[in-house]
Design a protein around this motif. Structure first.
Motif, mmCIF file in Angstrom:
data_model
loop_
_atom_site.group_PDB
_atom_site.id
_atom_site.type_symbol
_atom_site.label_atom_id
_atom_site.label_comp_id
_atom_site.label_asym_id
_atom_site.label_seq_id
_atom_site.Cartn_x
_atom_site.Cartn_y
_atom_site.Cartn_z
ATOM 1 N N ALA B 266 0.877 -1.168 0.000
ATOM 2 C CA ALA B 266 0.000 0.000 0.000
ATOM 3 C C ALA B 266 0.915 1.219 0.000
ATOM 4 C CB ALA B 266 -0.919 -0.003 1.209
ATOM 5 N N ASP B 267 0.357 2.412 -0.191
ATOM 6 C CA ASP B 267 1.185 3.624 -0.261
ATOM 7 C C ASP B 267 0.282 4.817 0.015
ATOM 8 O OD1 ASP B 267 3.244 5.389 -0.714
ATOM 9 O OD2 ASP B 267 3.621 4.798 -2.788
ATOM 10 N N CYS B 268 0.659 5.621 0.984
ATOM 11 C CA CYS B 268 -0.172 6.772 1.357
ATOM 12 C C CYS B 268 0.692 7.834 2.029
ATOM 13 C CB CYS B 268 -1.270 6.332 2.326
ATOM 14 S SG CYS B 268 -2.361 7.661 2.878
ATOM 15 N N THR B 269 0.420 9.111 1.726
ATOM 16 C CA THR B 269 1.151 10.230 2.343
ATOM 17 C C THR B 269 0.173 11.274 2.877
ATOM 18 O OG1 THR B 269 2.911 9.953 0.711
ATOM 19 C CG2 THR B 269 2.921 11.998 1.986
ATOM 20 N N ARG B 270 0.463 11.781 4.053
ATOM 21 C CA ARG B 270 -0.191 12.976 4.556
ATOM 22 C C ARG B 270 0.894 13.913 5.075
ATOM 23 N NH1 ARG B 270 -3.650 11.173 1.999
ATOM 24 N NH2 ARG B 270 -5.841 10.784 2.529
ATOM 25 N N GLY B 381 8.134 20.861 2.823
ATOM 26 C CA GLY B 381 7.619 19.961 1.805
ATOM 27 C C GLY B 381 6.188 19.641 2.174
ATOM 28 N N ILE B 382 5.322 19.605 1.178
ATOM 29 C CA ILE B 382 3.914 19.252 1.408
ATOM 30 C C ILE B 382 3.514 18.257 0.334
ATOM 31 C CG2 ILE B 382 1.520 20.091 1.422
ATOM 32 C CD1 ILE B 382 2.732 22.881 2.164
ATOM 33 N N ARG B 383 3.099 17.066 0.765
ATOM 34 C CA ARG B 383 2.665 16.077 -0.221
ATOM 35 C C ARG B 383 1.427 15.377 0.316
ATOM 36 N NH1 ARG B 383 7.075 13.665 -0.774
ATOM 37 N NH2 ARG B 383 6.906 11.716 0.368
ATOM 38 N N LEU B 384 0.471 15.142 -0.581
ATOM 39 C CA LEU B 384 -0.730 14.369 -0.242
ATOM 40 C C LEU B 384 -0.822 13.231 -1.245
ATOM 41 C CD1 LEU B 384 -3.321 17.259 0.347
ATOM 42 C CD2 LEU B 384 -2.166 15.878 2.105
ATOM 43 N N GLU B 385 -1.037 12.019 -0.740
ATOM 44 C CA GLU B 385 -1.039 10.860 -1.636
ATOM 45 C C GLU B 385 -2.164 9.909 -1.261
ATOM 46 O OE1 GLU B 385 2.161 8.065 -0.931
ATOM 47 O OE2 GLU B 385 2.141 7.410 -3.023
ATOM 48 N N ASP B 386 -3.005 9.620 -2.240
ATOM 49 C CA ASP B 386 -4.015 8.580 -2.064
ATOM 50 C C ASP B 386 -3.694 7.397 -2.965
ATOM 51 O OD1 ASP B 386 -5.627 9.566 -0.072
ATOM 52 O OD2 ASP B 386 -6.883 10.744 -1.442
ATOM 53 N N LEU B 387 -4.260 6.252 -2.596
ATOM 54 C CA LEU B 387 -4.085 5.010 -3.353
ATOM 55 C C LEU B 387 -5.442 4.612 -3.903
ATOM 56 C CD1 LEU B 387 -1.933 2.736 -3.937
ATOM 57 C CD2 LEU B 387 -2.889 1.541 -1.944
ATOM 58 N N LEU B 388 -5.535 4.417 -5.202
ATOM 59 C CA LEU B 388 -6.838 4.170 -5.819
ATOM 60 C C LEU B 388 -6.855 2.912 -6.664
ATOM 61 C CD1 LEU B 388 -6.248 7.635 -6.314
ATOM 62 C CD2 LEU B 388 -8.722 7.299 -6.059
#
Lengths: 414, 414
Positions: B266-270, B381-388
């Motif tokens: 899985a992979d996710c970033t907040r 640094g600002i990153r938002l990552e969703d997994l779809l």
């Protein structure tokens, strides 16, 4: 900060020469690759490569500009394909965008830049087969003879000292802590019609797996190869993994074989039986303990792993059990090798099944000693495994745990 | 119990034919190898190989008799070198004892046994370079043309359904739980001269790493590629890992990028900021959120990843930021690709940097969408990552978490 001291660099250059090679080339999908990890310590890189030549020069190649800081943290000279520019003489192949294409191009450039135009290049590291084939093709097209560098790399990196030894000691200590936690849990269990119970629920293999995972995770360790916690007939086959849903039972053998990784691996096995412990199991456990003690006593620099295996077979055969030597196909008795080297790989040199230097104990080796007795039909397995570092003053046991099968006999800590 | 359904088998045979090959051969150091794992589900094997031919036949090869039960648990036909006997026509090479030698011998036997005497064989899987070269040599000597099977394998296994999708949903759910735990810890922290404090101690990156590891371990997940928890100037470089000893500070951006693995990744970033949140950071975070929402809205079957990247660059360029498109060498701005496929590899197909089918979103793909803004000099640094997952009814967000940078705005659960 650098991962490599001068002695290790010099040893590498010598090993490359002994293998009649101009250079060792390592290609790796990740910096935890066992052939790359000794060069980069804990630095995190994705796809990468490395050139070490027999003159002692070492260059790390990376491909993601964002990994520049990680690459430089290794203390090695570090170069990426971005540094090549367009004036590079290296030809961009049609598959230039693949890891194999990019690594082949960079490695060719690095070799030529250091004056190598031909000669044997040993290729080590692990990567997707297509990329390995691609890199070999690029180097062969450039005039190099490509040969396997897997044995060369394993021989160079088998001796452990410095930060590598410290890391293994740390990993082994956390493994011991996890094993003590298992012993304590089993000792705390109550018994209801042979089933182990804790906190009002059946105690299952999954519960022990979870406790082990939590202790190891808290210490920063991973279990990339999993772990073995097996009982009864499943424990009777050395490498079978237990079904997590299995309820633990009094009187059954519970084999707990943990092999987590920090930067390097540790490896340790204990066998538990929650009482009642039958006289038969008690005497078998004593025999395995005797085999372990005998093998550890005979373990010294210069000993051959095959000799240790023979001596261990003799112990079990004299007690009337079949062994790998007396009955190679038997699923009953002492059915596996005595041990193996441990380091960046869970199984590495020395090999207890090899002749010659690869099978001889060297100073700096870290090895397991793990005799066992199995009977899948009778439904038991008993294995004891210690991890030992061959130091200048003799073996150091990295897993100094109790051997008692009854977990209530394990001293509580803290 | 079998890992492969009929549709997957048929798709594989078709893919092998499309690549003009007689067979796909997979060589693997471990059964978690991304090219082998789809065939064996969770079965635990050490060195192993697999032959799949274009007629739909599939055989798994293993080398350790103790792994027979694991091999058979896959539901595949399983053979080991022990089954070959001495009457095999395969020649034992001088390096027969190495993995490459044994796998080469077994694969040649399996190919010939199924009537293949020549033709193209695609080689996939990951293994030590020396073993890959050895296997290629054995097959070429036997009359086969050996080519890279890496692309073939990646194309076949990119579509996720059934147990693979369930495993990714489970991994993503545990990742979300770990992220909520980080948010709760940050929300609970007090501030002393900008330093975050909890339980009377400075709160460090190491504390968050430990909490994440515990949540993931309890769910049975591993972090074979680690994780990124970075702050301030370090967070300003997307792939830099934080120093565990760094004390967390109010007002700084904290990028938490988790990518654990069950059987699949899985992979996710907040990104978090413990207040005070400056107006600038607040407005940058809004812009990243807008880019994320826009990209998710445009994500559909048939879309090209390069087009999505272009659209995302436009969002940031219109707001006055450099991007990978407008200023490829800039460390400031939107400096990386929008996303990537996820599965048995953390980075797999579709590739958001490729043209053609490999870069086009297909049904069954699981992809990340992860815009970000960085400025190492300004220290953020600002990153938002969703997994779809690209399901038949549109994308399913596997990481439905809040996006607020202020952790106190995250709802508490349980």
């Amino acid at each position: 900060l650098g991962a490599l001291d001068e002695a290790a660099r010099a040893r590498l250059a010598t090993t490359i020469g002994q293998h009649d090679c101009a250079a060792l080339v390592v290609v790796a999908s990740t910096s935890s690759d066992p052939d790359l990890a000794p060069f980069v310590r804990g630095a995190r890189l994705s796809e990468s490569c490395l050139l070490a030549d027999r003159n002692g020069e070492i260059v790390l190649g990376y491909f993601t500009p964002m990994e520049r800081d990680e690459a430089r943290s290794t203390g090695l000279e570090a170069t990426s394909t971005d540094d090549l520019g367009r004036s590079s003489s290296a030809v961009v192949t049609e598959s230039a965008s693949s890891f194999g294409g990019r690594a082949g191009r960079l490695l060719r450039h690095l070799l030529e830049n250091r004056g190598w135009r031909s000669g044997r290049v040993a290729l080590a590291g692990s990567a997707p087969a297509g990329d390995v084939l691609g890199i070999a093709r690029v180097l062969e097209t450039a005039g190099f003879e490509v040969t396997s560098g897997t044995a060369l790399s394993r021989r160079w990196r088998r001796a452990k000292s410095g930060w590598q030894l410290e890391d293994m000691r740390r990993a082994a200590a956390a493994t011991c802590e996890a094993m003590r936690k298992v012993a304590a849990t089993l000792a705390d269990a109550s018994i209801d019609q042979e089933r182990l119970r804790l906190d009002g629920r059946d105690l299952r293999i999954a519960d022990l797996q979870r406790e082990v995972a939590l202790v190891l995770a808290a210490a920063g360790l991973e279990q990339p190869e999993g772990q073995i916690i097996s009982t009864g007939a499943v424990a009777g086959v050395p490498h079978s993994r237990g079904d997590p849903e299995t309820v633990l039972r009094a009187g059954e053998t519970i084999v707990v074989d943990l092999f987590p990784r920090s930067l390097l691996f540790a490896d340790c096995t204990r066998t538990f039986v929650v009482p009642p412990v039958s006289d038969e199991v008690q005497s078998l456990a004593k025999l395995v303990r005797r085999a372990l003690d005998g093998a550890k006593k005979n373990l010294r620099v210069g000993t051959g792993g095959l000799d240790l295996q023979d001596q261990t077979c003799a112990v079990f055969e004299e007690a009337g059990f079949p062994t790998l030597r007396s009955a190679p196909k038997s699923p009953r008795g002492y059915v596996h090798g005595l041990g193996h080297g441990v380091g960046f790989e869970l199984h590495e040199l020395p090999s207890f099944r090899a002749d010659g230097e690869d099978g001889t104990i060297h100073q700096g080796d870290v090895v397991t000693v793990e005799p066992g007795l199995y009977d899948p039909k009778a439904g038991f397995g008993i294995r004891l495994e210690d991890l030992l570092w061959m130091g200048p003053d003799g073996p150091e046991n990295l897993t100094p745990l109790p051997y008692a099968v009854d977990p209530s006999l394990w001293p509580r800590q803290g």
